[in-house]
Design an enzyme around this catalytic site. Structure first.
Site, PDB file in Angstrom:
ATOM      1  N   LYS A   1       0.840  -1.184   0.000  1.00  0.00           N
ATOM      2  CA  LYS A   1       0.000   0.000   0.000  1.00  0.00           C
ATOM      3  C   LYS A   1       0.879   1.238   0.000  1.00  0.00           C
ATOM      4  O   LYS A   1       1.993   1.145   0.506  1.00  0.00           O
ATOM      5  CB  LYS A   1      -0.977   0.032   1.177  1.00  0.00           C
ATOM      6  CG  LYS A   1      -0.403  -0.186   2.585  1.00  0.00           C
ATOM      7  CD  LYS A   1       0.734   0.610   3.125  1.00  0.00           C
ATOM      8  CE  LYS A   1       0.552   2.061   3.429  1.00  0.00           C
ATOM      9  NZ  LYS A   1       1.797   2.667   4.035  1.00  0.00           N
TER      10      LYS A   1
ATOM     11  N   TYR B   1      -4.571   4.245   6.056  1.00  0.00           N
ATOM     12  CA  TYR B   1      -5.109   3.248   6.996  1.00  0.00           C
ATOM     13  C   TYR B   1      -6.489   3.668   7.491  1.00  0.00           C
ATOM     14  O   TYR B   1      -7.369   2.830   7.695  1.00  0.00           O
ATOM     15  CB  TYR B   1      -4.163   3.068   8.193  1.00  0.00           C
ATOM     16  CG  TYR B   1      -2.910   2.326   7.848  1.00  0.00           C
ATOM     17  CD1 TYR B   1      -2.914   0.939   7.763  1.00  0.00           C
ATOM     18  CD2 TYR B   1      -1.724   2.996   7.586  1.00  0.00           C
ATOM     19  CE1 TYR B   1      -1.766   0.247   7.431  1.00  0.00           C
ATOM     20  CE2 TYR B   1      -0.574   2.316   7.254  1.00  0.00           C
ATOM     21  CZ  TYR B   1      -0.598   0.945   7.182  1.00  0.00           C
ATOM     22  OH  TYR B   1       0.536   0.252   6.844  1.00  0.00           O
TER      23      TYR B   1
HETATM   24  P1  NAD Z   1      12.394   2.044   2.207  1.00  0.00           P
HETATM   25  O1  NAD Z   1      12.907   3.334   1.681  1.00  0.00           O
HETATM   26  O2  NAD Z   1      12.981   1.528   3.484  1.00  0.00           O
HETATM   27  O3  NAD Z   1      12.536   0.901   1.105  1.00  0.00           O
HETATM   28  C1  NAD Z   1      12.375   1.147  -0.261  1.00  0.00           C
HETATM   29  C2  NAD Z   1      13.314   0.261  -1.070  1.00  0.00           C
HETATM   30  O4  NAD Z   1      13.170   0.594  -2.449  1.00  0.00           O
HETATM   31  C3  NAD Z   1      14.799   0.471  -0.713  1.00  0.00           C
HETATM   32  O5  NAD Z   1      15.437  -0.780  -0.654  1.00  0.00           O
HETATM   33  C4  NAD Z   1      15.335   1.277  -1.898  1.00  0.00           C
HETATM   34  O6  NAD Z   1      16.697   1.029  -2.165  1.00  0.00           O
HETATM   35  C5  NAD Z   1      14.466   0.760  -3.033  1.00  0.00           C
HETATM   36  N1  NAD Z   1      14.367   1.673  -4.178  1.00  0.00           N
HETATM   37  C6  NAD Z   1      14.372   1.270  -5.465  1.00  0.00           C
HETATM   38  N2  NAD Z   1      14.284   2.318  -6.297  1.00  0.00           N
HETATM   39  C7  NAD Z   1      14.243   3.417  -5.526  1.00  0.00           C
HETATM   40  C8  NAD Z   1      14.172   4.803  -5.812  1.00  0.00           C
HETATM   41  N3  NAD Z   1      14.088   5.264  -7.057  1.00  0.00           N
HETATM   42  N4  NAD Z   1      14.140   5.655  -4.774  1.00  0.00           N
HETATM   43  C9  NAD Z   1      14.177   5.216  -3.494  1.00  0.00           C
HETATM   44  N5  NAD Z   1      14.255   3.904  -3.167  1.00  0.00           N
HETATM   45  C10 NAD Z   1      14.283   3.007  -4.176  1.00  0.00           C
HETATM   46  O7  NAD Z   1      10.817   2.224   2.357  1.00  0.00           O
HETATM   47  P2  NAD Z   1       9.785   1.288   3.124  1.00  0.00           P
HETATM   48  O8  NAD Z   1       9.393   1.963   4.385  1.00  0.00           O
HETATM   49  O9  NAD Z   1      10.290  -0.091   3.203  1.00  0.00           O
HETATM   50  O10 NAD Z   1       8.503   1.381   2.137  1.00  0.00           O
HETATM   51  C11 NAD Z   1       8.424   0.653   0.936  1.00  0.00           C
HETATM   52  C12 NAD Z   1       6.952   0.412   0.577  1.00  0.00           C
HETATM   53  O11 NAD Z   1       6.346  -0.353   1.604  1.00  0.00           O
HETATM   54  C13 NAD Z   1       6.105   1.679   0.455  1.00  0.00           C
HETATM   55  O12 NAD Z   1       5.168   1.529  -0.578  1.00  0.00           O
HETATM   56  C14 NAD Z   1       5.397   1.772   1.802  1.00  0.00           C
HETATM   57  O13 NAD Z   1       4.162   2.461   1.738  1.00  0.00           O
HETATM   58  C15 NAD Z   1       5.209   0.311   2.124  1.00  0.00           C
HETATM   59  N6  NAD Z   1       5.134   0.071   3.586  1.00  0.00           N
HETATM   60  C16 NAD Z   1       4.081  -0.620   4.070  1.00  0.00           C
HETATM   61  C17 NAD Z   1       3.969  -0.862   5.420  1.00  0.00           C
HETATM   62  C18 NAD Z   1       2.818  -1.662   5.955  1.00  0.00           C
HETATM   63  O14 NAD Z   1       2.657  -1.721   7.168  1.00  0.00           O
HETATM   64  N7  NAD Z   1       2.033  -2.319   5.106  1.00  0.00           N
HETATM   65  C19 NAD Z   1       4.949  -0.380   6.293  1.00  0.00           C
HETATM   66  C20 NAD Z   1       6.028   0.314   5.774  1.00  0.00           C
HETATM   67  C21 NAD Z   1       6.122   0.543   4.407  1.00  0.00           C
END
Ligand code: NAD
Length: 350
Positions: free
Chosen positions: A100, A188
């Protein structure tokens, strides 16, 4: 053999929540990794026993089509990248689990749904709360009529964004996030109002606070919205990137009021109903759930749906409805006018 997922994007959520959750899965296993950082991918692969041949980069990702060990890809990338990777995965003949918010525009959501249909593959959105036992218990209690008719739902989802962290940096870039606290946290409440009330709003009003903080130059910090329903109920939401963490859903109903607090936490969510001076906590310590339970249940749901033919709890249509409502919230905040969301017969099937 268990259903094999390849995880796309090894960021915070993938590493801290999803990868460990495979340990408690009944039907799913970690089969592959897709990352832009080969060193990190190799390290994670060796920790989880993923063979080197099942590690892909964003460039050679399409080669997963030739890998029969991978049944689905799970996209955990910045929001704006979800749609293109989902379409590529469907073209490679794989099912898709996507985090999401599903995408950053309604057009991208439709593109993902169309690609799934063309490939005859399943598209599921990572709405983990639908698999949280406490949320499920609250929904069952409401549907059984124990609270009486619902009159209003209030939702609060806030957290302080850490801008020093890479995961905070893309969240304030509109081109990658599609929006601020609403896209990340307020979603959410949007989704929660829909599953608690089991009705779709017909009108949206919203207001966005002005921020003087340059961090919030491209996306909103604080935003509030109200949904109006045909039944006469209202739902309200507030999200922020500069307030300490909250995740609370208040439920005002004719017989009993209820509170989910935390409502959308990773674990130890709590549901209580209040009648006069009596408080009934339906999530007492007896029912405390193992920390990773909802994540594992979410991962198991996709193979379960495919095997049993039972309806998915988190379809692409479900994800798209939230994005349509979020866009209506942004439109109302920008124009300072209510926006009609009376889109005909589309109703969430509980
Ligand atoms: P994050 O920044 O920690 O992870 C993102 C990943 O994508 C990194 O490994 C990064 O290297 C990679 N990436 C690839 N191309 C990129 C670019 N162009 N710019 C930046 N990063 C790039 O973020 P996150 O918190 O893990 O979030 C990732 C996804 O997961 C989002 O869509 C977020 O909404 C979702 N999320 C959901 C929940 C949940 O509870 N369901 C919780 C946290 C995050």
């Amino acid at each position: 053999r268990p259903f094999g997922y390849a995880i796309v994007g090894l960021g915070k959520y993938a590493i801290n929540q999803i990868l460990p959750a495979f340990g408690e899965c009944q039907h799913a296993r970690l089969a592959g990794l897709v990352s832009g950082d080969p060193q990190k991918a190799r390290k994670v692969a060796s920790a989880y026993g993923v063979p080197e041949k099942n590690i892909y980069s964003y460039d050679n990702f399409d080669d997963i089509r030739n890998n029969p060990e991978i049944d689905a890809v799970y996209i955990i990338l910045p929001n704006a990248l979800h749609a293109d990777f989902a379409v590529r995965a469907f073209r490679a003949g794989k099912h898709v689990m996507c985090e999401k918010p599903m995408a950053t525009s309604v057009g991208d959501c439709q593109r993902m749904i169309d690609a799934a249909r063309r490939a005859s593959k399943q598209l599921m959105i990572g709405y983990r709360c639908h698999f949280d036992p406490i949320t499920q218990r609250a929904i069952q209690t409401i549907r059984a009529g124990k609270l009486g008719k619902l009159r209003a739902v209030t939702t609060e989802n806030t957290d302080v964004l850490s801008i020093d962290d890479p995961s905070g940096q893309w969240r304030v870039k509109r081109s990658l996030s599609g929006g601020g606290s609403l896209m990340d946290l307020g979603i959410y409440g949007v989704n929660g109002a829909r599953y608690l009330l089991n009705e779709e709003p017909i009108e949206v009003s919203a207001i966005r606070a002005e921020s003087t903080n340059p961090v919030f130059h491209e996306v909103e910090d604080i935003i509030s919205w109200t949904f109006r329903y045909r039944s006469g109920a209202l739902a309200h939401g507030n999200s922020s990137f500069t307030a300490a963490a909250t995740s609370r859903f208040g439920i005002q109903a004719e017989k009993l009021s209820g509170m989910l607090n935390p409502a959308t936490g990773y674990y130890n969510n709590r549901f209580e109903t209040v009648a006069g001076e009596e408080t009934h906590i339906l999530s007492d310590p007896m029912f405390q759930i193992p920390a990773l339970n909802q994540f594992s249940a979410q991962l198991d749901h996709l193979p379960d749906v495919l095997g049993s033919g039972k309806p998915s709890l988190a379809t692409g249509e479900e994800g798209m409805q939230d994005i349509r409502l979020i866009q209506a919230i942004y439109q109302s905040a920008a124009t300072r006018r209510p926006v009609s969301t009376d889109w005909g017969d589309w109703r969430r099937k509980a």
